[in-house]
Design a protein around this motif. Structure first.
Motif, PDB file in Angstrom:
ATOM      1  N   LEU A  51      -3.720   1.881  -1.681  1.00 48.69           N
ATOM      2  CA  LEU A  51      -5.017   2.532  -1.455  1.00 48.69           C
ATOM      3  C   LEU A  51      -5.512   3.182  -2.747  1.00 48.69           C
ATOM      4  O   LEU A  51      -6.682   3.050  -3.122  1.00 48.69           O
ATOM      5  N   SER A 104      -5.317  -1.461   7.970  1.00 43.47           N
ATOM      6  CA  SER A 104      -4.761  -0.108   8.107  1.00 43.47           C
ATOM      7  C   SER A 104      -4.852   0.661   6.793  1.00 43.47           C
ATOM      8  O   SER A 104      -4.912   1.893   6.789  1.00 43.47           O
ATOM      9  N   ILE A 105      -4.865  -0.068   5.702  1.00 45.36           N
ATOM     10  CA  ILE A 105      -5.037   0.575   4.387  1.00 45.36           C
ATOM     11  C   ILE A 105      -6.352   1.356   4.335  1.00 45.36           C
ATOM     12  O   ILE A 105      -6.466   2.354   3.635  1.00 45.36           O
ATOM     13  N   LEU A 147       2.470  -1.439   7.235  1.00 47.06           N
ATOM     14  CA  LEU A 147       2.132  -0.127   7.808  1.00 47.06           C
ATOM     15  C   LEU A 147       1.702  -0.282   9.267  1.00 47.06           C
ATOM     16  O   LEU A 147       2.129   0.478  10.154  1.00 47.06           O
ATOM     17  N   ILE A 153       5.182   3.557   3.780  1.00 50.25           N
ATOM     18  CA  ILE A 153       4.156   4.605   3.662  1.00 50.25           C
ATOM     19  C   ILE A 153       3.845   4.882   2.182  1.00 50.25           C
ATOM     20  O   ILE A 153       2.689   5.021   1.789  1.00 50.25           O
ATOM     21  N   ALA A 163       1.825   1.911   0.899  1.00 51.30           N
ATOM     22  CA  ALA A 163       0.465   1.901   1.467  1.00 51.30           C
ATOM     23  C   ALA A 163      -0.428   2.875   0.708  1.00 51.30           C
ATOM     24  O   ALA A 163      -1.587   2.570   0.399  1.00 51.30           O
ATOM     25  N   ASN A 164       0.099   4.032   0.397  1.00 51.63           N
ATOM     26  CA  ASN A 164      -0.684   5.004  -0.370  1.00 51.63           C
ATOM     27  C   ASN A 164      -0.924   4.518  -1.802  1.00 51.63           C
ATOM     28  O   ASN A 164      -1.984   4.751  -2.368  1.00 51.63           O
TER      29      ASN A 164
END
Lengths: 433, 433
Positions: free
Chosen positions: B426, B71-72, B108, B419, B422-423
């Motif tokens: 990334l 999902s990343i 996520l 969230i 996760a950002n």
């Protein structure tokens, strides 16, 4: 009244596919006057500033084919052979539709469309005054036509044409310009050529476009050949339909020569992937049409054969399905799918003054709050809009600069009453039936 | 603790496809003890009564194939040829994944899955301890396997097998039984036969099922034939894989003889329609497999090739696409699609104690609030679930009788933090890259 929307991700759907990670949108009255990256040069004469705080702004979706009132029949018949679905399920029920049914079915559809980010829809149906009234009240944009089935007596044909003409004349340009009208012979297989000719003649007199179903199923193409000695596209050309600006729905079964003709006359196409799948009609040759330069649009068709009107899901389907069928992941890329649902949709519906965020267009746009896991992390918002989002991610909707959905709720319509009435009219239909 | 959920629409996904317009669900601890129409015979010993007021209850979705941590990479690469997508985009990024990346990518994904009504997911990836910890914390159910790619030295092969074995042994049955494990050689084209043999041997020792990718693309089938002189299904049979209970993912490119073999060994299949479309892999022969009696399941694959994990959309796609491709609207009817996503999914993931609302099953279920226009009017809730709904219609989610989503919010996980993280991961991946 000038309103500045700033600090948002701005997806323009302009000719260059521009999007700005931090940008602004300046709206004056009905119109977009400026769009750009960063901040506008001067904010002196701005009446209202709205800080988007990273929300995403994009043009509202343009749904280029449907029959809104049929939302009443959502889920009434699924998984049935087309003939049985139509003749035993849809037609007997639709024969009982009256102005009241159409009014509440359309209102239900408009609530769904607005809340899922559709700001303009093409509608072909009956009792169109009721449809136009809903559009006027809802604040949505509608391109509307009385769909004419011509398998009836000469007298009935004349009466239907009169009704369609009056509707088209009375409503074109109404609702502050949010309503446009078209003339709509239903399909080659439901209208004798002479009658199509009369309808098109009327479209010439009124200077309006024509909307018609075309080659949705292999069966109707075969029937056309056996009845008239030619396939539907040359058939319609020979009647003179394409002398008018024309929007055809479906166009699933086309031969190369037919594509040539459609291209020669600049005929617009509404691609309806979910409905074509659900009814087993087939899969349109979208990559080939795009390669030829067609600026295709996307329609949901009615909720009876879809069964929702969520353009996010429809655009996603249009982007996905042709990759699989053609075993080529490069066809219908995200930016193209986005334009099919917005800019090109507006062109195909003959409302080119909407469908993109650029100066000179009217301000039909939607705002998405990307605070849900399925829109994270944010690498490319256009990818997320096409491949990950759904209608429920839409937070605010504006048409002609006027807010019609706020925090996910319709501002102009009473959702609860509409749902109540939709269930009431379905119940009445089922009782009679 | 006995809880009665009453006055709801109850969709059981039982063998008879029963659903009750007004029914109840009685849950005791982890288990469903009664389901029926109307009211239960006695309410004497019930601790808690929840009035559903017309909400819809159904089994949670079982997502039978995916790589949650990816999902990343949602939207990181789209619309690219498969080879370029894998070799230039996915693999270089995944090579930089560490335990932290997997942890937040999986978290996520689990937020997205739970909120959209998935109560059980199959996961094949690396750093599986991190995945299992997220499952334990989230309260979701997971069938987990360390995916083993064997294109490496004998030492590395041995190290990977040891790691997979330890993971499988340590976590099987953990998290109050919500975690099950499998052994997962990645695919015939990424594992030499001798290595697959060793992995399967280990599966025998541990008495665990096998999960493997199978015939996703035409190219890998060709490669298998040129490398081993046979197609992937007989190839895996000859290695002895199917002597273990086996779940294969994709199974897009199958010949009749291969279907015979899969059927002979009762091999389970995860159909991944969106991913197969998006990567241009092709379209599985689902109607033919169903006709043969396969109880197929549905998986999203990872968000990098989908790009969401919404099982409502996946089930809808599975119900729609084969109608269009086969030009037959009767294939994959709504009730079958529903079972593929629930009951049959549980069977395919080797957790047959969930996936339906019936006495004896564990209480993994979801509650939908049908107060949105796209779920109205209500004629047939099963139709609306399959053809009209999306993940955002889910209001409450229960796993083993314990509520994990309440009013659309995760009870067990901190969505905002996930969230954010996760950002962050990334961003770190992109900087290194």
């Amino acid at each position: 009244m000038k309103t500045l929307f700033k600090n948002g991700v701005i997806i323009t759907a302009n000719e260059q596919n521009e999007w700005f990670r931090e940008g602004y949108l300046l709206v004056e009255g009905k119109n977009i006057v400026a769009v750009g990256s960063g901040q506008p040069e001067q904010e002196a004469d701005i009446d209202q500033v709205i800080d988007l705080k990273g929300q995403w702004v994009m043009p509202g979706w343009v749904n280029t084919h449907g029959h809104a009132a049929m939302s009443i029949l959502r889920g009434y018949a699924d998984d049935a052979p087309l003939k049985e679905w139509l003749e035993e399920k849809m037609w007997p029920m639709e024969a009982r539709f009256n102005r009241d049914t159409v009014r509440w079915g359309t209102a239900l559809a408009v609530v769904e469309m607005l809340k899922s980010g559709t700001t303009c829809f093409v509608d072909m149906y009956d009792h169109m005054d009721a449809v136009a009234e809903v559009v006027e009240e809802a604040g949505i944009r509608g391109v509307l036509a009385r769909g004419i089935i011509g398998l009836c007596s000469q007298e009935e044909q004349t009466a239907k044409l009169k009704e369609a003409t009056e509707f088209a004349r009375n409503w074109h340009g109404q609702a502050e310009g949010r309503i446009a009208t078209m003339m709509a012979p239903h399909a080659p297989y439901t209208c004798p050529p002479a009658y199509i000719d009369r309808i098109v003649d009327r479209a010439h007199q009124l200077d309006l476009p024509v909307h018609i179903h075309l080659s949705e199923t292999a069966g109707e193409v075969r029937q056309n050949v056996s009845q008239y000695g030619k396939r539907p596209v040359p058939h319609l050309r020979d009647i003179g339909v394409f002398e008018r600006p024309t929007l055809v729905a479906h166009a699933v079964h086309l031969e190369e020569e037919e594509m040539d003709i459609l291209q020669e006359y600049d005929v617009k196409i509404s691609h309806n992937p979910a409905s074509n799948l659900k009814l087993g009609s087939g899969i349109a040759q979208v990559p080939k049409l795009l390669e030829r330069g067609f600026r295709l649009s996307i329609g949901t068709d009615s909720a009876a054969s879809n069964n929702n009107l969520d353009m996010f899901q429809e655009v996603r389907l249009a982007a996905l399905i042709h990759k699989g069928v053609n075993q080529d992941p490069t066809v219908v890329p995200a930016q193209v799918a986005l334009k099919m649902g917005t800019r090109w949709g507006a062109e195909c519906a003959f409302v080119p003054h909407v469908g993109a965020l650029e100066p000179g267009k009217e301000a039909d746009f939607i705002i998405i709050t990307p605070n849900q896991a399925h829109l994270q992390p944010v690498h490319d918002p256009v990818s997320h809009i096409v491949y990950s989002a759904s209608g429920s991610d839409v937070c605010h909707v504006y048409v002609q600069g006027k807010q019609v959905v706020k925090d996910g709720q319709c501002v102009t319509l009473d959702e609860e009453k509409i749902i109540y009435e939709a269930n009431r009219v379905l119940k009445e239909l089922l009782q009679v039936y």
